[in-house]
Write a protein that holds these residues in place. Structure first.
Motif, PDB file in Angstrom:
ATOM      1  N   GLU A  88       0.944 -44.443  58.470  1.00 38.09           N
ATOM      2  CA  GLU A  88       1.997 -43.893  57.327  1.00 38.09           C
ATOM      3  C   GLU A  88       2.694 -45.278  56.998  1.00 38.09           C
ATOM      4  O   GLU A  88       2.725 -45.801  55.794  1.00 38.09           O
ATOM      5  N   ILE A 102      -3.708 -32.233  56.578  1.00 38.79           N
ATOM      6  CA  ILE A 102      -3.070 -32.997  57.496  1.00 38.79           C
ATOM      7  C   ILE A 102      -3.357 -32.429  58.802  1.00 38.79           C
ATOM      8  O   ILE A 102      -3.819 -31.305  58.975  1.00 38.79           O
ATOM      9  N   THR A 133       5.757 -35.048  58.510  1.00 38.84           N
ATOM     10  CA  THR A 133       4.532 -35.248  59.038  1.00 38.84           C
ATOM     11  C   THR A 133       4.118 -36.715  58.926  1.00 38.84           C
ATOM     12  O   THR A 133       5.011 -37.233  57.881  1.00 38.84           O
ATOM     13  N   ASN A 179       1.290 -37.964  58.068  1.00 37.77           N
ATOM     14  CA  ASN A 179      -0.096 -37.770  57.736  1.00 37.77           C
ATOM     15  C   ASN A 179      -0.279 -37.871  56.158  1.00 37.77           C
ATOM     16  O   ASN A 179      -1.228 -37.495  55.662  1.00 37.77           O
ATOM     17  N   THR A 180       0.813 -38.025  55.405  1.00 31.95           N
ATOM     18  CA  THR A 180       0.394 -38.089  54.024  1.00 31.95           C
ATOM     19  C   THR A 180      -0.332 -39.173  53.415  1.00 31.95           C
ATOM     20  O   THR A 180      -1.071 -39.014  52.143  1.00 31.95           O
ATOM     21  N   ARG A 235      -3.274 -39.357  54.330  1.00 28.52           N
ATOM     22  CA  ARG A 235      -4.557 -38.599  54.326  1.00 28.52           C
ATOM     23  C   ARG A 235      -4.901 -38.182  52.948  1.00 28.52           C
ATOM     24  O   ARG A 235      -6.092 -37.844  52.477  1.00 28.52           O
ATOM     25  N   TRP A 236      -3.758 -37.964  52.083  1.00 29.63           N
ATOM     26  CA  TRP A 236      -3.827 -37.586  50.685  1.00 29.63           C
ATOM     27  C   TRP A 236      -4.627 -38.772  49.674  1.00 29.63           C
ATOM     28  O   TRP A 236      -4.911 -38.235  48.705  1.00 29.63           O
TER      29      TRP A 236
END
Length: 821
Positions: A403, A560, A609, A611-612, A614-615
């Motif tokens: 991230e 995510i 999170t 994991n943003t 991953r967008w």
């Protein structure tokens, strides 16, 4: 003949009813058989007596006299049975017919009538063609040019004054006509001058007489800025509930740009048994170009490329082209060629780069065509503020997780942002290079920390920072209006920060029952985050210029694989994204993942999170950059605009249209930075310096459980550039702009599909000019019939008396001519 017979038997039946069935009944106390036996005996006696008459009587005369005497005696005996004629009569009760006329500005639209059928409809309205012969008639040459461009309101007046149609008198002959107009509100019109019964006998046959008897016709001047068709129908149904309604005669172009949906209200009419008879005004496919909306940021930066999305709607221009221009204070800054297809809407994106700071009018415009229905809807304008500064961002992280890497790269590419980073486990040498974005350590002095507008706080072991650093961070946000974004991590944030200054800043409450172990847990279960209602509406999370499209994009984003476990949002927080997993749900609702709140003078956002990144799958930076860029700008804009430390005034947007509701939020502090505790705060708004007009007062009330936060509402006034102040701080204004609404020019075609649907669903009918002559008969035929029983005593009726008298008289005359006593 039937009416005369009913009068002879004494039946009092109104003219408006008809007899549907008849039957004979006996109401006497004698048995019918006994009376029949007695009648036969009397008949035999009469026959015997006339048989003994002198032989000079001819057989025919003897039998005739016998029959007359037997008939007379039978009629007398029938009185003992008291015969009654039972009738069933059917008729309609005189009912109300409500006429509901569209009074909005769209009724002033002059539609160019290029189609022959549309010209014929106008000719029928003005009396140049017979109303009963439809559209097969030939259009008079003399009328062709005069019918090319007629305002809908003028067409309506001509239709209602047309003596060939004779519409209003025919309706009032059968119903009590009650006229209303509607736009924003429902308004009743005065009724006709003369009485209904007089009208029925002397129906007017010329336009002048009609105008005199219906004076409201010439007073129709549609000007309402919006059309609330659904609200008007609902209010009318409530107002006239309990009245005997024959139906509602609705006259409109079908536009509905405010309030309730007409289709839903039509369901209420169907349940109440009230049909809608709809006269549709306008044409179904006018040629028109409409600049429907302009979507651009309210605030932007000098030399920063500004994306502007313009929604352009076209009608009747398939295969045609046009040029869309973007103007800044009237000066062209961008343009784009458009190609029109079938009727519909297209989103067009243009980009420009402002070169100087200030406030500007940003206008999207398309040159009008000569054959357009309306030329006033070809442009849209909004205010744009350009500032010449950068957002100073401090990004603090312990280790370079994914991230951090993607977010740092994105922020370093953003021209609006001046980024500094602290990587606690990084090599100290990275902070010593030329033009390096890295700092050797977290700023320990307040002066060094307070120069940043926004701090991004990553997954950091709280033992790596002094307690005073967290207290300084708290002070930056609460007292100096800074912004804080806390990005959760699998090791420390937020679970390791219980009972610290950072926990007080967070918009979520930590879950004390589930303490995550240190380390880097493996997360394999995919999680698709869910937007809340606040998240759908919040501009920070908007991934498209349309809310529905943005929500659809959020549903399609890749999942995510980890979210931080928290208990719930704090009372003053606003939750934007949640974890839909029911196992994580509590009695407070779904578990929040992204939430933010005002904290003192600043704002804090929690991103639960890491994991943003991953967008970015399959789309690169398209949504990732948009999301984080909007978050950075929205959270820091208040500080960038130089807002007061003790008075923070905000609205949901900077640009409004007249008639819209403006909501003001005021976060107020005393000189000692304590929340204001007054029961009410007075605010004022008026045109900016140099503008004419009086100031208006607004009372702001405190919000529960949010000390120092006040809210007030008012309706956006006439167009202009305004400022809002609170009385306790007249040196801190809030600027907002009001423009003239153009809802009525957004839909220039008659919405025939909607009008026909609501008419059919309620049991009514839809009409155009060629079928309007059928309207009175259609309403009358569909009006509810009332059946009622009626009994007439025949034995004492005038007809029975005349029959007895006639029979006995005939016998007496015949006996005298036969020289009998």
């Amino acid at each position: 003949m039937t009416e005369l017979l009913l009068k002879l038997i004494g039946a009092k039946v109104p003219d408006a009813v008809s007899v549907t069935s008849t039957s004979l009944a006996f109401r006497g106390g004698f048995q019918v058989a006994s009376v029949v036996v007695l009648a036969l005996a009397l008949a035999a006696l009469v026959w015997w007596l006339y048989r003994r008459s002198p032989q000079t009587l001819s057989p025919v005369r003897r039998y005739t006299l016998t029959a007359l005497r037997v008939l007379f005696l039978a009629l007398l005996l029938l009185i003992l049975l008291r015969p009654v004629l039972a009738l069933t009569v059917e008729g309609s009760v005189r009912r109300l017919l409500v006429m509901l006329i569209d009074d909005s500005a769209s009724m002033q639209i002059k539609n160019p009538r290029l189609d022959a059928d549309d010209r014929k409809r106008a000719a029928i309205a003005f009396g140049s063609l017979a109303p009963t012969n439809g559209l097969k008639q030939e259009l008079p040459r003399a009328a062709t040019n005069s019918l090319d461009s007629i305002a809908r309101a003028d067409l309506l007046k001509a239709t209602l004054k047309n003596p060939k149609l004779d519409l209003l008198p025919r309706l009032e002959k059968e119903f009590d006509l009650v006229p209303f107009t509607f736009g924003q509100d429902l308004a009743e019109l005065p009724r006709r001058v003369t009485a209904t019964n007089a009208l029925a006998r002397h129906a007017p046959r010329d336009a002048t007489a009609l105008a005199a008897q219906y004076p409201w016709l010439d007073r129709l001047n549609p000007q309402a800025p919006v059309t609330a068709l659904g609200d008007a129908l609902r209010d009318l149904l409530v107002r006239e509930r309990g009245q005997p309604l024959a139906g509602v005669f609705l006259v409109t172009d079908g536009a509905n740009n405010s309030g309730s949906q007409p289709r839903e209200i039509a369901g209420m009419f169907r349940q109440e048994g009230v049909p809608l008879y709809v006269y549709g005004l306008g044409i179904t496919s006018p040629r028109d170009i409409i600049a429907a909306n302009v979507f651009a940021p309210d605030v932007t930066f000098v030399k920063d490329e500004v994306p502007v999305t313009v929604r352009v709607r076209s009608q009747g221009l398939n295969g045609q082209t046009a040029k869309l221009k973007l103007l800044l204070n009237g000066n062209p800054v961008a343009d784009r060629d458009l190609a029109f297809g079938p009727d519909g809407e297209q989103a067009v994106t243009l980009n420009f780069t402002p070169q100087m700071q200030g406030e500007f009018d940003l206008t999207a415009a398309i040159d009008p065509r000569p054959d357009e229905a309306v030329t006033d809807n070809n442009a849209r304008t909004q205010r744009l503020k350009v500032i010449d500064t950068k957002i100073k961002v401090l990004m603090v992280e312990q280790s370079p997780r994914w991230e951090f890497r993607y977010l740092q790269a994105m922020l370093m590419r953003d021209r609006r942002i001046e980024l500094k980073c602290v990587l606690l486990e990084g090599d100290p040498a990275i902070a010593r290079g030329t033009n390096t974005p890295f700092l050797e350590q977290f700023p320990t002095r307040k002066d060094d920390l307070f120069k940043y507008d926004l701090v991004i706080y990553g997954d950091i072991d709280p033992r790596r920072l002094a307690a005073s650093s967290l207290e300084n961070l708290n002070e930056l946000v609460s007292k100096f209006g800074g912004a804080l974004v806390v990005v959760a991590g699998k090791k420390f944030v937020p679970s390791a920060y219980r009972r610290t200054a950072l926990e007080r800043l967070l918009p979520v409450e930590l879950d004390t029952a589930a303490i995550e172990p240190a380390g880097d847990p493996v997360a394999e279960k995919p999680v698709r985050l869910e937007l809340t209602a606040s998240g759908r509406a919040n501009a920070m999370l908007r991934l498209s210029d349309k809310e529905e499209e943005s929500a659809a994009i959020w549903k399609q984003l890749p999942p995510i694989f980890w979210v931080a476990k928290v208990a719930r949002a704090k009372p003053a927080a606003e939750v934007l994204l949640v974890d839909p997993d029911p196992l994580k749900e509590t009695r407070f609702g779904k578990m929040p993942v992204v939430a933010f709140q005002h904290y003192g003078l600043g704002q804090v956002m929690f991103v639960g999170t890491d994991n943003t990144w991953r967008w970015r799958k399959n789309v690169g930076d398209a949504y990732y950059t948009t999301l984080w860029g909007q978050m950075m700008q929205r959270l820091s804009i208040q500080r960038l605009l130089g807002g007061s430390k003790r008075t923070q005034l905000t609205t949901d947007r900077q640009n409004y249209m007249t008639g819209e509701r403006v909501t003001i939020y005021a976060r107020l502090y005393t000189a000692g930075y304590e929340p204001v505790q007054e029961p009410a705060v007075k605010g004022v708004y008026g045109l900016r310096l140099g503008g004419a007009g009086r100031q208006a007062e607004v009372t702001l009330r405190p919000l529960a459980e949010q000390p120092g936060l006040y809210r007030g509402e008012f309706i956006a006034p006439t167009p202009g550039q305004y400022q809002f102040f609170v009385e306790q701080d007249l040196n801190t204004p809030l600027d907002f702009n009001v423009t003239e609404p153009k809802f009525e020019l957004g839909e220039t075609a008659m919405n025939e599909s909607l009008l026909s649907e609501i008419a059919t669903n309620t049991g009514g009918a839809f009409f155009r000019e060629e079928s309007l002559w059928k309207l009175p008969d259609t309403i009358t035929a569909r009006a509810e019939k009332v059946r009622s029983p009626l009994e007439v005593e025949l034995w004492c009726s005038p007809l029975y008396f005349l029959l007895l008298l006639g029979v006995v008289t005939a016998e007496w005359v015949l006996r005298k001519r036969s020289q009998l006593k």
